[in-house]
Write an enzyme that holds these catalytic residues in place. Structure first.
Site, PDB file in Angstrom:
ATOM      1  N   ARG A   1      38.742  21.078  32.482  1.00 18.55           N
ATOM      2  CA  ARG A   1      38.953  20.114  31.395  1.00 18.55           C
ATOM      3  C   ARG A   1      37.944  20.281  30.265  1.00 18.55           C
ATOM      4  NH1 ARG A   1      36.606  15.461  31.310  1.00 18.55           N
ATOM      5  NH2 ARG A   1      36.614  15.209  33.582  1.00 18.55           N
TER       6      ARG A   1
ATOM      7  N   TYR B   1      50.530  17.318   5.390  1.00 20.79           N
ATOM      8  CA  TYR B   1      51.369  17.269   6.585  1.00 20.79           C
ATOM      9  C   TYR B   1      51.573  15.819   6.995  1.00 20.79           C
ATOM     10  CZ  TYR B   1      52.689  17.543  11.488  1.00 20.79           C
ATOM     11  OH  TYR B   1      53.313  17.349  12.696  1.00 20.79           O
TER      12      TYR B   1
ATOM     13  N   LYS C   1      51.164  27.046  14.974  1.00 17.43           N
ATOM     14  CA  LYS C   1      51.826  27.693  13.848  1.00 17.43           C
ATOM     15  C   LYS C   1      51.385  29.157  13.724  1.00 17.43           C
ATOM     16  CE  LYS C   1      53.495  23.521  13.044  1.00 17.43           C
ATOM     17  NZ  LYS C   1      52.610  22.585  13.738  1.00 17.43           N
TER      18      LYS C   1
END
Length: 378
Positions: free
Chosen positions: A49, A101, A199
């Site tokens: 983690r 965005y 992306k």
């Protein structure tokens, strides 16, 4: 020898697996890592983690490409953005642009509505309004995105850094649409740079990930890293491995995507069905001169067109292309088209006649021909 960024990316930092000699990084799915008889860790990691071998490798690649002191991987781009916003003091003043965005804008507005931050928006089409928005000695964070999705406004990162720093604020840049193969925001004065690695950095539409890179490993960076572990917004081992795979081809993908977008922008500029072509690579774009200085490796594969026939024409165009796929996202090897405003929702500032294009690596003639044929059918 010193290696150029293209080489560092293609070889994933030239890390050969010491046990097998494999030139491709192994996947480490283990969530926990053993200690020896003296209770000391055998390797560098204790539990996945906070960080695992795959995520650290991906972070190291991004740091090398960005010229960053350190980078931190997250499970999504919004997870990465949230980690930055979480480092500001309760009620802190944050300045951001009004067009960006939509997910980040919604996140900031939600934080402001809950009193977590005090938010002021400025117009990226009028960058001088940034000076009016900051409050010297009060503003803690300035957040910009350039080019700004989906209208592709361009901000001068160095100028924004100067304004932010004079006010005593930090500058964070969303560089999702201008990855480090074309823009290194930290070199231009930014303190932090964030990417939705979903992306361009990954580029294959098969990973959700985000990353934040820092110019200095300061106290804020330590808070961000600790918060990332405590919030658990970390990617899995396979996602980290896929991101490493994607980063290896970033430079060649971006070059082809940029060439395709430029060809489309030039082909559609002046088309009777198109009222505006929004692409920083065009000399007619208001931000072209700044983009030419900042985007040294190409102007990217992202552009938008506004249609003379309005929203109805935009909806029809997005639904009738045969090469471009009607889907949400950007930066992948396949070309996508989207009538953007309905996706963003009723509070969207995006014009309803705008269609966003994300150019992939297909044949230029097929992409241009597809759009011309679809526009002829309107």
């Amino acid at each position: 020898m010193d290696k150029r960024p293209e080489t560092l990316a293609a070889q994933a930092l030239h890390r050969i697996d010491p046990e097998t000699g494999a030139v491709i990084a192994p996947i480490h799915p283990s969530t926990t890592f053993a200690r020896g008889p003296d209770s000391a860790l055998i390797g560098q990691h204790q539990y996945r983690r906070p960080q695992g071998p795959g995520s650290q490798h991906a972070e190291d690649i991004v740091s090398a490409l960005e010229g960053a002191a350190a980078s931190r991987l997250f499970a999504s781009g919004l997870g990465a953005a949230s980690a930055v916003f979480e480092t500001v003091a309760p009620g802190a003043h944050v300045v951001a642009q009004s067009r960006m965005y939509h997910g980040t804008r919604q996140l900031l507005q939600r934080l402001a509505e809950r009193g977590r931050i005090r938010l002021t928006l400025f117009d990226p089409e009028a960058p001088e309004t940034l000076k009016e928005a900051v409050e010297p000695g009060v503003t803690e964070l300035v957040w910009i995105e350039t080019p700004a999705n989906p209208v592709w406004s361009v901000l001068d990162i160095a100028d924004c850094a100067s304004v932010a720093h004079e006010a005593g604020a930090l500058l964070a840049v969303d560089g999702t649409c201008a990855p480090p193969c074309t823009t290194r925001a930290l070199d231009l004065g930014a303190d932090l740079v964030m990417h939705s690695a979903t992306k361009y950095l990954n580029g294959h539409s098969d990973v959700l990930a985000g990353v934040v890179s820092t110019r200095e490993e300061d106290a804020r960076w330590q808070r961000l890293s600790e918060n990332a572990s405590l919030n658990g917004a970390t990617p899995g081992a396979f996602e980290s491995w896929l991101l490493i795979r994607g980063l290896r081809t970033l430079f060649v993908r971006f070059e082809r995507q940029s060439a395709n977008a430029m060809a489309i922008a030039r082909a559609l500029e002046g088309h009777p069905a198109v009222s505006h072509v929004l692409y920083p690579g065009l000399e007619s774009h208001a931000g072209h001169a700044i983009a030419a200085r900042q985007m040294t490796g190409g102007f990217g594969g992202l552009l938008s067109i506004r249609l003379s026939g309005g929203a109805a024409a935009a909806k029809k165009l997005a639904a009738t292309t045969q090469v471009f796929i009607q889907a949400t996202s950007i930066g992948g090897v396949e070309s996508l088209i989207e009538h953007r405003q309905p996706i963003e929702g009723p509070d969207s500032p995006t014009p309803d006649d705008l269609v966003r294009l994300s150019c992939g690596i297909e044949a230029e003639a097929d992409l241009v021909g597809d759009l011309r044929a679809a526009l002829a059918r309107l």
